[in-house]
Design a protein around this motif. Sequence first.
Motif, mmCIF file in Angstrom:
data_model
loop_
_atom_site.group_PDB
_atom_site.id
_atom_site.type_symbol
_atom_site.label_atom_id
_atom_site.label_comp_id
_atom_site.label_asym_id
_atom_site.label_seq_id
_atom_site.Cartn_x
_atom_site.Cartn_y
_atom_site.Cartn_z
ATOM 1 N N LEU A 158 32.917 -40.099 -60.678
ATOM 2 C CA LEU A 158 32.690 -38.789 -61.285
ATOM 3 C C LEU A 158 34.026 -38.105 -61.571
ATOM 4 C CD1 LEU A 158 29.671 -37.452 -59.177
ATOM 5 C CD2 LEU A 158 29.614 -38.398 -61.485
ATOM 6 N N ASN A 159 34.145 -37.553 -62.765
ATOM 7 C CA ASN A 159 35.337 -36.821 -63.213
ATOM 8 C C ASN A 159 36.571 -37.700 -63.356
ATOM 9 O OD1 ASN A 159 34.008 -34.190 -63.187
ATOM 10 N ND2 ASN A 159 34.052 -34.394 -60.947
ATOM 11 N N GLN A 160 36.388 -39.015 -63.458
ATOM 12 C CA GLN A 160 37.522 -39.915 -63.652
ATOM 13 C C GLN A 160 37.415 -40.745 -64.927
ATOM 14 O OE1 GLN A 160 38.795 -42.238 -60.270
ATOM 15 N NE2 GLN A 160 38.426 -40.576 -58.831
ATOM 16 N N ASP A 161 36.506 -40.400 -65.808
ATOM 17 C CA ASP A 161 36.399 -41.104 -67.080
ATOM 18 C C ASP A 161 37.616 -40.741 -67.929
ATOM 19 O OD1 ASP A 161 35.701 -41.223 -70.033
ATOM 20 O OD2 ASP A 161 33.949 -42.225 -69.192
ATOM 21 N N PRO A 162 38.438 -41.734 -68.318
ATOM 22 C CA PRO A 162 39.691 -41.399 -69.019
ATOM 23 C C PRO A 162 39.476 -40.746 -70.372
ATOM 24 C CG PRO A 162 39.298 -43.775 -69.030
ATOM 25 C CD PRO A 162 38.287 -43.182 -68.106
ATOM 26 N N ALA A 163 38.426 -41.129 -71.091
ATOM 27 C CA ALA A 163 38.176 -40.516 -72.403
ATOM 28 C C ALA A 163 37.751 -39.063 -72.245
ATOM 29 C CB ALA A 163 37.119 -41.315 -73.160
ATOM 30 N N LYS A 164 36.840 -38.799 -71.305
ATOM 31 C CA LYS A 164 36.412 -37.420 -71.080
ATOM 32 C C LYS A 164 37.585 -36.562 -70.607
ATOM 33 C CE LYS A 164 31.569 -38.455 -69.949
ATOM 34 N NZ LYS A 164 30.548 -38.496 -68.888
ATOM 35 N N VAL A 201 39.326 -33.204 -72.248
ATOM 36 C CA VAL A 201 38.953 -32.074 -71.388
ATOM 37 C C VAL A 201 37.450 -31.819 -71.521
ATOM 38 C CG1 VAL A 201 39.651 -29.782 -70.594
ATOM 39 C CG2 VAL A 201 41.223 -31.139 -71.970
ATOM 40 N N GLU A 202 36.693 -32.872 -71.351
ATOM 41 C CA GLU A 202 35.241 -32.797 -71.430
ATOM 42 C C GLU A 202 34.663 -32.951 -70.028
ATOM 43 O OE1 GLU A 202 32.882 -34.680 -74.740
ATOM 44 O OE2 GLU A 202 32.259 -36.002 -73.110
ATOM 45 N N GLY A 203 33.787 -32.046 -69.639
ATOM 46 C CA GLY A 203 33.218 -32.090 -68.304
ATOM 47 C C GLY A 203 32.342 -33.315 -68.082
ATOM 48 N N ASP A 204 32.186 -33.683 -66.827
ATOM 49 C CA ASP A 204 31.322 -34.799 -66.434
ATOM 50 C C ASP A 204 30.076 -34.206 -65.789
ATOM 51 O OD1 ASP A 204 30.143 -37.123 -65.523
ATOM 52 O OD2 ASP A 204 32.007 -37.997 -64.781
ATOM 53 N N PHE A 205 28.943 -34.320 -66.463
ATOM 54 C CA PHE A 205 27.722 -33.673 -66.003
ATOM 55 C C PHE A 205 26.724 -34.661 -65.406
ATOM 56 C CE2 PHE A 205 29.681 -30.874 -69.035
ATOM 57 C CZ PHE A 205 29.554 -29.625 -68.442
ATOM 58 N N ARG A 206 27.203 -35.855 -65.070
ATOM 59 C CA ARG A 206 26.322 -36.819 -64.411
ATOM 60 C C ARG A 206 25.996 -36.352 -62.997
ATOM 61 N NH1 ARG A 206 29.764 -42.149 -64.553
ATOM 62 N NH2 ARG A 206 31.375 -40.591 -64.141
ATOM 63 N N LEU A 207 24.802 -36.686 -62.536
ATOM 64 C CA LEU A 207 24.444 -36.415 -61.151
ATOM 65 C C LEU A 207 24.986 -37.503 -60.230
ATOM 66 C CD1 LEU A 207 20.717 -35.311 -61.630
ATOM 67 C CD2 LEU A 207 22.736 -33.849 -61.370
ATOM 68 N N SER A 208 25.208 -38.701 -60.785
ATOM 69 C CA SER A 208 25.747 -39.823 -60.025
ATOM 70 C C SER A 208 26.448 -40.740 -61.014
ATOM 71 C CB SER A 208 24.619 -40.555 -59.286
ATOM 72 O OG SER A 208 25.121 -41.630 -58.509
ATOM 73 N N THR A 209 26.971 -41.848 -60.515
ATOM 74 C CA THR A 209 27.613 -42.826 -61.395
ATOM 75 C C THR A 209 26.654 -43.923 -61.814
ATOM 76 O OG1 THR A 209 28.394 -44.080 -59.484
ATOM 77 C CG2 THR A 209 29.877 -42.403 -60.376
ATOM 78 N N PHE A 217 35.000 -34.733 -80.491
ATOM 79 C CA PHE A 217 34.171 -33.535 -80.310
ATOM 80 C C PHE A 217 33.775 -33.424 -78.841
ATOM 81 C CE2 PHE A 217 30.074 -31.354 -80.056
ATOM 82 C CZ PHE A 217 30.364 -30.178 -80.740
ATOM 83 N N VAL A 218 34.040 -32.284 -78.236
ATOM 84 C CA VAL A 218 33.756 -32.080 -76.819
ATOM 85 C C VAL A 218 32.294 -31.676 -76.639
ATOM 86 C CG1 VAL A 218 34.292 -30.707 -74.770
ATOM 87 C CG2 VAL A 218 36.132 -31.474 -76.278
ATOM 88 N N ILE A 219 31.554 -32.494 -75.917
ATOM 89 C CA ILE A 219 30.158 -32.183 -75.599
ATOM 90 C C ILE A 219 30.150 -31.326 -74.335
ATOM 91 C CG2 ILE A 219 27.912 -33.145 -74.981
ATOM 92 C CD1 ILE A 219 28.671 -35.659 -76.540
ATOM 93 N N ASP A 220 29.786 -30.078 -74.491
ATOM 94 C CA ASP A 220 29.804 -29.125 -73.384
ATOM 95 C C ASP A 220 28.382 -28.890 -72.903
ATOM 96 O OD1 ASP A 220 30.149 -27.120 -71.570
ATOM 97 O OD2 ASP A 220 30.834 -25.615 -73.016
ATOM 98 N N GLU A 221 28.054 -29.419 -71.733
ATOM 99 C CA GLU A 221 26.694 -29.304 -71.215
ATOM 100 C C GLU A 221 26.560 -28.225 -70.141
ATOM 101 O OE1 GLU A 221 24.807 -33.630 -72.095
ATOM 102 O OE2 GLU A 221 26.097 -33.502 -70.343
ATOM 103 N N THR A 222 27.392 -27.201 -70.258
ATOM 104 C CA THR A 222 27.230 -26.075 -69.344
ATOM 105 C C THR A 222 26.120 -25.147 -69.808
ATOM 106 O OG1 THR A 222 28.945 -24.821 -70.522
ATOM 107 C CG2 THR A 222 29.638 -26.105 -68.603
#
Length: 555
Positions: free
Chosen positions: A209-215, A219-227, A549-554
């Motif tokens: 989580l939060n270590q995807d190099p492309a995201k 500066v795109e958030g990681d909104f997964r609940l798990s890996t 394009f940054v996908i913002d799932e907030t």
Amino acid sequence: MRAMNTNNLLEQILCGATIALGSLIAATVQAAAPGIVGSTAAGASSFSLSAAPTSITQPDGTVVYAWGYGCAAQPVGFKPTMAGQNCPAAQLPGPTLIVTEGDTVTVTLTNSLPAAAGNTSILFPGFQVTSNGGTPGVLAQEAPNATCGAAPCNTVTYTFTASTPGTHAYYSGTQGDLQIEMGLSGALIVLPLHPVATGGSAGSHCTQLNQDPAKNFHVEGDFRLSTSAYDHPASCYDREYLFQFSEMDGKIHSKTLQQVLADQAKAPGTGCTSPTGCLVVPIEPYTANYFMINGRSMPDDMDPNYAVQYPSQPYNGNPHMHPGELTLLRIIGQGRFQHPFHEHANHVRILARDGNLLVAQNDPKCNSITDPVLYMNCAAPAGPLMFTTTTTPGLAMDGIFYWTGRGLNWDVFGHGFAGDKTPCVPDANGYYTADPTAPNYYEWCGDHTKALEKHPFGQVASGGPATLPDPTIVANGLWYSGSPYLGSEANIRAVGATPLPVVGTSANSPTTEAGYAYMWHSHNEREITTNNIFPGGMMMMMLIDARSFVIDETN
């Protein structure tokens, strides 16, 4: 519910559609799998839920009386973090409960339904549930209605071990023909105790989580609940969405409200006290006129999660993804009908049903393993590819969807023009994954520089098979970005000096998003209407967005 003539109804739905789509134009909206967490200690999750009356709105302007599960007390927290997140006393569908495999889950239910509704309960199919308090029912221990006396006589507590990862349904086990129809259902997500995870390597779908190099680069958030969805490497994913499909017969809801109000109007001490309730509402013949994804009908399902205009319908359905991403779809049938839902652009590979992984019965590399759980986490996946993910009442399924552009036979990024030196070095699977910062990350290299247009208007490859309309004499629809190329850079380059649609007039902005919009919808034509008005019902848009394009799932 109020009566409307056809002309007024049509005017209202068109007006409502304009307002709802206007919100899409104003800001890009995404989805995810929002829910609540109840961890009070390691290995334990506790939730305090209520069953209560509420109302929901439909795009035709109708306010529908309903019952829903909600929060009797504010939850410990929410996942993932989103703007405006809240948990009302009743919502449709009920709060998504997020726990971890092995947790001891405790759910205390308070019956706040009208006295005429009688007792209520919750079933957690697939789990061994013990109960405390309440009164025995046919399928589950029930929470009596408030006429039982002093609180907490109207509560019941359920306890079970979350033994199986994956997506699960929960719903009322009391007078299900009426109570589920009224809205008493929800989702339980069990995260794996030992999710598959690697570092942050490019091209991997199992990044921490939060270590995807492309995201991270964008500066795109990681909104997964798990890996991963399960303790299995084939269940890794990059993005996830939860879709709960249900339908409503407005006549049932209207008649229920009439009888509830009549009972409440009786003299004190003469109202309903029966544990089975006092409602006599005809369930048949059943004619659904509202078809919903996550409690909303299109276009409302494309507004933000937790939108203030839907206080009892917090969850949306508006998926986005980047090329090459593995998108986990968590799907539940919560009504009485099967819904043949079709995801355009690719099939869905089913991973599991009701938390049961679908794996090869005889996998040579795993046949020496005698423990059934360990074998299941070793064997190759064997779930079917589904053209439509047909939801069966009460059934939950997990599946993987992805899009790469492979097989289109032309370069979706518009490469190949004079002076273009954009690289596309294929990995072992044929995709460009060497540079996660590149705009064409996960491009299918077999189509790199292949032309689409014979005589392009702008700076893209020429000599292709297609002659496109002159962009100066066509009007672009709401979801068309202005060119057949992916991403704003390629889109602007492709049309040359031709002016693009004014920014802010498209739900798929040509100068910022310029994604590929694919309609996802029920293949039952009646189910893509709202009270017989098209478009509506079980329909939404999946947007494939360029990596830039940054996908913002907030939201």
